[in-house]
Design a protein around this motif. Structure first.
Motif, mmCIF file in Angstrom:
data_model
loop_
_atom_site.group_PDB
_atom_site.id
_atom_site.type_symbol
_atom_site.label_atom_id
_atom_site.label_comp_id
_atom_site.label_asym_id
_atom_site.label_seq_id
_atom_site.Cartn_x
_atom_site.Cartn_y
_atom_site.Cartn_z
ATOM 1 N N ILE A 125 2.621 -5.068 -15.007
ATOM 2 C CA ILE A 125 1.467 -4.154 -14.987
ATOM 3 C C ILE A 125 0.233 -4.887 -14.478
ATOM 4 O O ILE A 125 -0.522 -4.368 -13.638
ATOM 5 C CB ILE A 125 1.231 -3.578 -16.389
ATOM 6 N N ASP A 126 -0.002 -6.108 -14.980
ATOM 7 C CA ASP A 126 -1.158 -6.875 -14.520
ATOM 8 C C ASP A 126 -1.065 -7.179 -13.032
ATOM 9 O O ASP A 126 -2.071 -7.134 -12.310
ATOM 10 C CB ASP A 126 -1.255 -8.185 -15.311
ATOM 11 N N GLU A 127 0.131 -7.477 -12.563
ATOM 12 C CA GLU A 127 0.311 -7.781 -11.141
ATOM 13 C C GLU A 127 0.108 -6.539 -10.278
ATOM 14 O O GLU A 127 -0.498 -6.606 -9.207
ATOM 15 C CB GLU A 127 1.714 -8.355 -10.918
ATOM 16 N N ALA A 128 0.627 -5.391 -10.728
ATOM 17 C CA ALA A 128 0.502 -4.172 -9.935
ATOM 18 C C ALA A 128 -0.936 -3.671 -9.880
ATOM 19 O O ALA A 128 -1.352 -3.073 -8.877
ATOM 20 C CB ALA A 128 1.414 -3.086 -10.513
ATOM 21 N N CYS A 129 -1.691 -3.891 -10.951
ATOM 22 C CA CYS A 129 -3.076 -3.400 -10.994
ATOM 23 C C CYS A 129 -4.075 -4.382 -10.396
ATOM 24 O O CYS A 129 -5.268 -4.073 -10.336
ATOM 25 C CB CYS A 129 -3.469 -3.088 -12.440
ATOM 26 N N ASP A 130 -3.627 -5.554 -9.981
ATOM 27 C CA ASP A 130 -4.513 -6.536 -9.365
ATOM 28 C C ASP A 130 -4.281 -6.520 -7.861
ATOM 29 O O ASP A 130 -3.256 -7.014 -7.378
ATOM 30 C CB ASP A 130 -4.220 -7.927 -9.931
ATOM 31 N N PRO A 131 -5.191 -5.969 -7.074
ATOM 32 C CA PRO A 131 -4.961 -5.870 -5.628
ATOM 33 C C PRO A 131 -4.937 -7.217 -4.925
ATOM 34 O O PRO A 131 -4.374 -7.347 -3.843
ATOM 35 C CB PRO A 131 -6.145 -5.020 -5.134
ATOM 36 N N SER A 132 -5.536 -8.250 -5.524
ATOM 37 C CA SER A 132 -5.554 -9.560 -4.874
ATOM 38 C C SER A 132 -4.178 -10.216 -4.858
ATOM 39 O O SER A 132 -3.943 -11.149 -4.089
ATOM 40 C CB SER A 132 -6.543 -10.486 -5.590
ATOM 41 N N LYS A 133 -3.233 -9.742 -5.713
ATOM 42 C CA LYS A 133 -1.911 -10.339 -5.778
ATOM 43 C C LYS A 133 -0.926 -9.727 -4.804
ATOM 44 O O LYS A 133 0.220 -10.151 -4.733
ATOM 45 C CB LYS A 133 -1.353 -10.225 -7.207
ATOM 46 N N SER A 134 -1.333 -8.714 -4.072
ATOM 47 C CA SER A 134 -0.427 -8.071 -3.120
ATOM 48 C C SER A 134 -0.498 -8.792 -1.778
ATOM 49 O O SER A 134 -1.559 -9.241 -1.351
ATOM 50 C CB SER A 134 -0.778 -6.594 -2.938
ATOM 51 N N ALA A 135 0.626 -8.909 -1.110
ATOM 52 C CA ALA A 135 0.697 -9.557 0.201
ATOM 53 C C ALA A 135 0.796 -8.490 1.271
ATOM 54 O O ALA A 135 1.628 -7.595 1.182
ATOM 55 C CB ALA A 135 1.902 -10.481 0.256
ATOM 56 N N ASP A 136 -0.048 -8.598 2.273
ATOM 57 C CA ASP A 136 -0.096 -7.601 3.346
ATOM 58 C C ASP A 136 0.435 -8.254 4.622
ATOM 59 O O ASP A 136 -0.275 -8.981 5.300
ATOM 60 C CB ASP A 136 -1.525 -7.105 3.538
ATOM 61 N N LEU A 137 1.698 -7.967 4.925
ATOM 62 C CA LEU A 137 2.366 -8.631 6.035
ATOM 63 C C LEU A 137 3.335 -7.649 6.682
ATOM 64 O O LEU A 137 3.986 -6.861 5.999
ATOM 65 C CB LEU A 137 3.119 -9.867 5.521
ATOM 66 N N ALA A 138 3.411 -7.696 8.013
ATOM 67 C CA ALA A 138 4.351 -6.874 8.773
ATOM 68 C C ALA A 138 5.130 -7.769 9.715
ATOM 69 O O ALA A 138 4.684 -8.872 10.058
ATOM 70 C CB ALA A 138 3.616 -5.779 9.545
ATOM 71 N N ALA A 139 6.289 -7.294 10.136
ATOM 72 C CA ALA A 139 7.143 -8.090 11.018
ATOM 73 C C ALA A 139 7.900 -7.172 11.956
ATOM 74 O O ALA A 139 8.312 -6.068 11.577
ATOM 75 C CB ALA A 139 8.113 -8.948 10.205
ATOM 76 N N ALA A 147 15.434 -3.345 17.461
ATOM 77 C CA ALA A 147 14.180 -3.802 16.859
ATOM 78 C C ALA A 147 14.031 -3.174 15.481
ATOM 79 O O ALA A 147 14.312 -1.983 15.297
ATOM 80 C CB ALA A 147 12.988 -3.429 17.738
ATOM 81 N N ASN A 148 13.595 -3.979 14.516
ATOM 82 C CA ASN A 148 13.326 -3.528 13.149
ATOM 83 C C ASN A 148 11.865 -3.795 12.839
ATOM 84 O O ASN A 148 11.427 -4.953 12.882
ATOM 85 C CB ASN A 148 14.210 -4.264 12.144
ATOM 86 N N ILE A 149 11.121 -2.730 12.532
ATOM 87 C CA ILE A 149 9.714 -2.861 12.130
ATOM 88 C C ILE A 149 9.685 -2.839 10.609
ATOM 89 O O ILE A 149 10.036 -1.826 9.990
ATOM 90 C CB ILE A 149 8.836 -1.751 12.733
ATOM 91 N N CYS A 150 9.281 -3.953 10.010
ATOM 92 C CA CYS A 150 9.339 -4.125 8.558
ATOM 93 C C CYS A 150 7.932 -4.280 7.997
ATOM 94 O O CYS A 150 7.079 -4.928 8.613
ATOM 95 C CB CYS A 150 10.173 -5.342 8.180
ATOM 96 N N LEU A 151 7.738 -3.710 6.822
ATOM 97 C CA LEU A 151 6.511 -3.894 6.059
ATOM 98 C C LEU A 151 6.862 -4.716 4.832
ATOM 99 O O LEU A 151 7.651 -4.290 3.991
ATOM 100 C CB LEU A 151 5.923 -2.544 5.651
ATOM 101 N N ILE A 152 6.277 -5.904 4.724
ATOM 102 C CA ILE A 152 6.603 -6.856 3.667
ATOM 103 C C ILE A 152 5.458 -6.863 2.664
ATOM 104 O O ILE A 152 4.346 -7.301 2.969
ATOM 105 C CB ILE A 152 6.826 -8.265 4.244
ATOM 106 N N THR A 153 5.733 -6.359 1.477
ATOM 107 C CA THR A 153 4.736 -6.316 0.413
ATOM 108 C C THR A 153 5.079 -7.370 -0.629
ATOM 109 O O THR A 153 6.016 -8.154 -0.472
ATOM 110 C CB THR A 153 4.694 -4.914 -0.215
ATOM 111 N N SER A 154 4.334 -7.372 -1.709
ATOM 112 C CA SER A 154 4.585 -8.361 -2.761
ATOM 113 C C SER A 154 5.853 -8.074 -3.528
ATOM 114 O O SER A 154 6.343 -8.939 -4.252
ATOM 115 C CB SER A 154 3.398 -8.395 -3.729
#
Length: 462
Positions: A125-139, A147-154
């Motif tokens: 819960i603490d991790e989900a409610c803290d936006p600074s802990k999410s990783a914003d990455l695409a590949a 080709a595979n377009i992927c969205l990589i989250t935390s």
């Protein structure tokens, strides 16, 4: 994820009210809700009304209800969570104990009620409610025609688009057909990037492929952006990173994250941290196997000795339907944290999480070697082999006894082999009876043998 209220008493029982704001929040809700928990949320149900005249009409009614969770179904592609259970509170539309399904939606609050909130759920819960802990990455992982377009989250790796095309081979003196199809292939990738990736949130976009295909695609995309004056692509040119990969499939992301050139740029992302932890475990297993173990039996013994430095565990182990099964893994996590050890909870939707599940879902790097764990494994294998040998011997004895029982009636039924007939001995010489002698003499007389007749004298017996 937005936290609206949280009440947990000293016995760790209580309720938490949340609002899912992004598609990834549904994955967190799927990991928080367990079987036999209670879920309160608004829902819609079709009601049949009957008038006094016997006429019926249907209407859709919005109401709030609380259900005891019996099953969950999560669609990773559509990010839809369906929770099925039985009604636990009186309601004018649904009877007590009746089944109902709640579809959790974005921006709609829901309350989770548990008899016991463990440390793993509270940390999530603490991790989900803290936006600074999410990783914003695409590949973009690609090869010719794929080709595979992927969205990589935390918490997970989502394949937002998969592009497949038949690309003809190059021929001597005639490459126009190949180049034309490759341009169409690049155009479809660019349109998928613009559709599925939010460039305002994503901090980096990885383009990976074998050979020089990634360089050709980036060059084509830059020229496309200049021709069409696409402001989004022009303003985010710096976010594109080129990395080598063995293929264009999703599993190549593991190789991509192991690239040293990405470490500085993506050092704070959770996905890269998981890959590094798993890679260090493999290195330790190769160089010093007495400090790297996997499987619940060995990890539990190492935990009892306070020897775990880094614990690697998959979040799928906390979603077991058995409460006792979930508790034993939570206890391992709590004890490792008490001993100042690191705990890495891997997402089962990450490539690294899938690899960890191949190692039973739990592994540990120890502070000091424990050779006795290896000896335990050998003794177990030896005892198993001895037990198998004894079992084989007993099977052989049983088989031989059965064969002997089957052979006994056959000995009685079958005829014995006849003994060889001995050759008859020559008859001993005996004195001839007088009547026989007289008969012989008479026959000799008739045949002309006079000498035998002269020897006959019937009065010799008197």
């Amino acid at each position: 994820m937005k936290l609206l209220s949280k009440y947990i008493d000293k016995k760790n029982a209580g309720s938490v009210t949340l609002v899912a704001e992004e598609a990834e929040d549904m994955w967190h809700a799927y990991n928080l809700i367990n079987i036999d928990d209670q879920l309160r949320s608004s829902s819609i149900r079709r009601i049949i009304n009957e008038s006094s005249a016997g006429l019926t009409s249907t209407s859709r009614v919005h109401f709030t209800l609380t259900i005891a969770v019996k099953s969950l179904d999560f669609d990773t592609q559509a990010s839809v969570l369906r929770v099925k259970g039985t009604n636990t509170e009186e309601n004018q539309y649904i009877k007590m104990g009746a089944y109902h399904t709640i579809d959790l939606e974005l921006n709609r609050k829901f309350t989770i009620i548990k008899n016991e909130w463990d440390s793993v759920s509270i940390e999530r819960i603490d991790e989900a409610c803290d936006p600074s802990k999410s990783a914003d990455l695409a590949a973009v992982v690609m090869q010719e025609g794929l080709a595979n377009i992927c969205l990589i989250t935390s918490s997970m790796t989502l394949v937002k688009a998969k592009i497949e095309m038949n690309i003809p081979r190059k021929r001597k003196g005639f490459c126009a057909n190949h180049d034309k199809n490759m341009e169409k292939f690049y155009d479809r990738i660019i349109q998928a990037l613009l559709t599925h990736i939010n460039f305002e949130v994503v901090r980096a976009i990885i383009i990976a492929s074998p050979g020089f295909l990634k360089d050709q695609f980036l060059e084509y995309m830059n020229s496309f952006a200049l021709k069409t004056t696409n402001k989004i692509l022009l303003d985010n040119k710096v976010k594109f990173l080129l990395v080598h990969s063995a293929s264009g499939f999703k599993h190549s992301l593991k190789e991509i994250f192991e690239d040293a050139n990405l470490a500085n740029r993506l050092s704070d992302t959770k996905a890269l941290g998981e890959v590094k932890a798993l890679d260090s475990f493999y290195q330790m297993l190769k160089s010093e196997p007495s400090r790297a173990f996997y499987g619940y039996k060995h990890v539990e013994k190492a935990n009892e000795a306070d020897a775990i430095d880094v614990l690697l565990i998959s979040d799928s182990l906390f979603r077991s339907k058995e409460l006792s099964e979930r508790k034993k893994y939570v206890q391992i996590v709590d004890k490792v944290k008490e001993n100042n050890g690191q705990v890495r909870i891997f997402s089962s939707l990450h490539v690294s999480g899938e690899q960890l599940m191949q190692l039973t879902g739990i592994a540990a790097i120890l502070r000091f070697p424990m050779t006795e764990l290896e000896d335990d494994e050998l003794s177990d294998s030896d005892s198993e082999s001895e037990a198998s040998d004894k079992q084989e011997e007993s099977k052989v004895q049983e088989a031989s006894s059965i064969v002997s029982l089957l052979e006994e009636p056959e000995v009685v039924v079958t005829k014995p082999t006849p003994a060889p007939i001995p050759k008859p001995n020559p008859p001993a010489k005996t004195t001839q009876h007088p009547k026989a002698k007289a008969k012989k003499a008479t026959n000799n007389y008739r045949n002309g043998h006079d000498d035998d007749y002269d020897d006959y004298d019937p009065y010799d017996d008197y």
